[in-house]
Design an enzyme around this catalytic site. Structure first.
Site, PDB file in Angstrom:
ATOM      1  N   ARG A  57      59.029   9.192   9.676  1.00  0.00           N
ATOM      2  CA  ARG A  57      59.883  10.235   9.604  1.00  0.00           C
ATOM      3  C   ARG A  57      60.318  10.419  11.388  1.00  0.00           C
ATOM      4  O   ARG A  57      59.376  10.800  12.187  1.00  0.00           O
ATOM      5  CB  ARG A  57      59.637  11.766   9.312  1.00  0.00           C
ATOM      6  CG  ARG A  57      60.777  12.579   9.845  1.00  0.00           C
ATOM      7  CD  ARG A  57      60.736  13.884   8.881  1.00  0.00           C
ATOM      8  NE  ARG A  57      59.608  14.742   9.043  1.00  0.00           N
ATOM      9  CZ  ARG A  57      59.449  16.093   8.776  1.00  0.00           C
ATOM     10  NH1 ARG A  57      60.590  16.588   7.589  1.00  0.00           N
ATOM     11  NH2 ARG A  57      58.357  16.742   8.803  1.00  0.00           N
TER      12      ARG A  57
ATOM     13  N   ASP B 274      54.318  24.135  10.562  1.00  0.00           N
ATOM     14  CA  ASP B 274      54.634  23.285  11.236  1.00  0.00           C
ATOM     15  C   ASP B 274      55.822  23.799  11.755  1.00  0.00           C
ATOM     16  O   ASP B 274      56.286  25.171  11.596  1.00  0.00           O
ATOM     17  CB  ASP B 274      55.107  22.025  10.606  1.00  0.00           C
ATOM     18  CG  ASP B 274      56.113  22.016   9.556  1.00  0.00           C
ATOM     19  OD1 ASP B 274      56.682  23.184   9.216  1.00  0.00           O
ATOM     20  OD2 ASP B 274      56.531  20.926   8.944  1.00  0.00           O
TER      21      ASP B 274
END
Length: 562
Positions: free
Chosen positions: A177, A463
């Site tokens: 990603r 995150d």
């Protein structure tokens, strides 16, 4: 192979860059094997060809935000109804990734990559985005680590445990990603301006690894990617053109590269068919990026005082707007012949409290059973300890079938309306909710500033996406002076109340982490930054973009070469 020792000789050695490219990150002999003249040339070609398209897409985002801030709401685009109503399908899913029932995610750190690839999951998503603090060191070491993972030579010697980690014979399939379109890479200048972060991440990884990946992992396909933070199909169209450009450079078949798009912004849920249509030769599905999606709900409706969120712990998949989003994603993906991936299980095992651990694992089990019964083809886990539970839920329902693309069409979800997707979430707001947001936001930002983008806090893996929820919810509550109606206090949130909460939570953080760690860390700096963002007159687009310059480290360039 073990990661080589870094060597830095200040102001002497420089990277061999093509014309118009200036690398301002620290010189390192290991990094130089990634930042070759040809690789940087490829990144520069991508930047020059697509930077105008990216600028236009970002301006369209700003225009949409102005519309929402003036009272508008997102919805289905009448001009693309023919795409939504059409009977087209995406290219067939490559056999190498037909079964994706459990995927693990994590940053591109060396030990993490080995453990994730060995975890028993079907896929590992190696992350340059929300789980990584994008310092020069982290980004370049990540590229080195992925190169070694793809060629099978990666090892890691944990000196504290005197243990060497290496890959098993059977490993998860690797997806990567890159960062979102909005993030720059300030350490690489192309024609005098910072490069687009995702083109750096994608370009360097693809250039060095496409051939080996297709040979060892993709069975003739690949590499495979996850694409974050899109708001409109025009952004998917740029990615599709980038993929075609890369395939042409590598002289591989069109449609070799495959990507899953995270539907993690509220505007994108109304563009799912259009996004798949633009990527139809390169798509392997969509994913419910549900934490960022909650963040995006608040950001989209930042000027709508009638759309205030309850405590973040109450905004789960049981909320009507969240369930509608998941159901429509499944319906859309299966209609187009690709995977509909479920959301993240952010829990981590609680080793010192068996009872609390069992409660947490039971929540994961129920969430995964809900996903597979709804029709999802796979799910995400943040910790290897959750993989057996996720696998049990999906295998118990799917059996040996690799996915549910053909068996769970979810035609009932075609009746989902704009109102379903925009329904205001229900629930109460509490002082403890404000405190938790503040405690998590400050600790996450302190870790991010010191190089860690994935942080275990209060038995959850946080995150950037979960930290964003904390930030924008605090901002929303402060701006509109919301009443804390869930704990009987009846007080309203104000800057003064928030200031006291910050002081008290900083004291609590110091007690929890210990005085030494608190003193060594960047908690005070993080507190100032987080407080500034929560009390700003205008909401910053992204937490990480606003503080990015604090981790940029430019090094002087000397034109002489050794």
């Amino acid at each position: 192979m073990e990661l080589e020792t870094s060597v830095y000789r200040p102001n002497i050695a420089v990277y061999d860059s093509p014309e118009g490219v200036e690398v301002r990150g620290r010189y390192d002999q290991v990094f130089a094997k990634i930042l070759t003249r040809d690789a940087l040339g490829f990144v520069a070609e991508l930047q020059r060809e697509f930077r105008g398209h990216v600028r236009y897409a970002m301006e369209c985002r700003r225009e949409a935000r102005r519309r929402y801030n003036s009272g508008g709401v997102p919805g289905f685009d009448p001009s693309t109804k023919f795409i939504r109503d059409g009977d087209w399908i995406c290219a067939s899913v490559p056999p190498a990734v037909a079964d994706r029932r459990v995927e693990i995610t994590g940053p591109v750190e060396r030990k993490m990559i080995i453990n994730a690839l060995n975890s028993g999951a079907k896929v590992f998503m190696a992350d340059f985005e929300d789980a990584l603090s994008p310092s020069w060191e982290n980004l370049m070491r990540g590229q080195v680590n992925l190169r070694d993972a793809v060629d099978g030579s990666i090892t890691f010697h944990d000196k504290s445990r005197n243990r060497v980690y290496k890959l098993n014979d059977q490993t998860a399939k690797l997806f990567v990603r890159p960062r979102g379109w909005h993030l720059p890479e300030a350490h690489i200048l192309i024609d005098g301006e910072p490069a687009t972060g995702c083109l750096v991440d994608f370009g360097l990884y693809f250039f060095h690894n496409f051939a080996k990946f297709r040979e060892t992992q993709g069975s003739g396909y690949g590499p495979f990617f996850y694409l974050p933070k899109m708001e409109h199909s025009r952004e998917a169209k740029i990615w599709n053109s980038v993929f075609e450009r890369a395939e042409k450079m590598a002289r591989i078949e069109r449609g070799s590269i495959r990507a899953t798009v995270l539907i993690e912004t509220l505007p994108a849920v109304f563009q799912m068919n259009e996004i798949l249509y633009e990527l139809r030769d390169h798509s392997v599905g969509l994913n419910c990026g549900r934490w960022d999606y909650i963040f995006s709900y608040v950001k989209t409706f930042q000027s709508h005082p009638d759309r205030l969120l309850p405590d973040r712990v109450l905004v789960g998949m049981g909320q009507h707007f969240m369930r509608s989003y998941s159901d429509l994603l499944i319906r859309t993906c299966h209609k187009r012949g690709v995977h509909a991936m479920g959301g993240m299980a952010a829990q981590i095992p609680i080793r010192d409290d068996p009872k609390a651990n069992e409660i947490a694992l039971d929540l994961v089990r129920k969430d995964k059973l809900r996903e597979v019964r709804a029709g999802h083809d796979g799910t995400w886990a943040a910790h290897p300890g959750l993989i057996p539970i996720c696998n049990e839920a999906f295998t118990g329902h799917m059996g040996k079938a690799p996915n549910q693309i053909k068996s769970m069409k979810r035609e009932d979800a075609s009746a989902i309306t704009e109102e379903d997707l925009l329904q205001i979430p229900r629930g109460v707001r509490t002082l403890e909710g404000l405190r938790l947001n503040t405690r998590v936001g400050i600790q996450y930002l302190a870790a991010w500033l010191t190089g860690s983008g994935s942080v275990p806090l209060y038995n959850l893996m946080e995150d950037a996406a979960t930290a964003e929820i904390s930030r924008v919810q605090n901002w929303q509550w402060i701006r509109y002076g919301v009443e804390l109606d869930g704990d009987g206090l009846g007080v309203r949130v104000s800057k003064e109340l928030f200031g006291r909460v910050v002081e008290e939570e900083m004291e609590r953080i110091e007690r929890e982490v210990g005085k030494d760690k608190f003193k060594r860390g960047m908690y005070k700096e993080a507190s100032k930054m987080f407080t500034k963002q929560c009390t700003a007159a205008e909401l910053d687009d992204f937490l990480t973009l606003a503080v990015y310059n604090h981790i940029v480290a430019h090094y002087p360039i000397n034109v002489s070469r050794l």
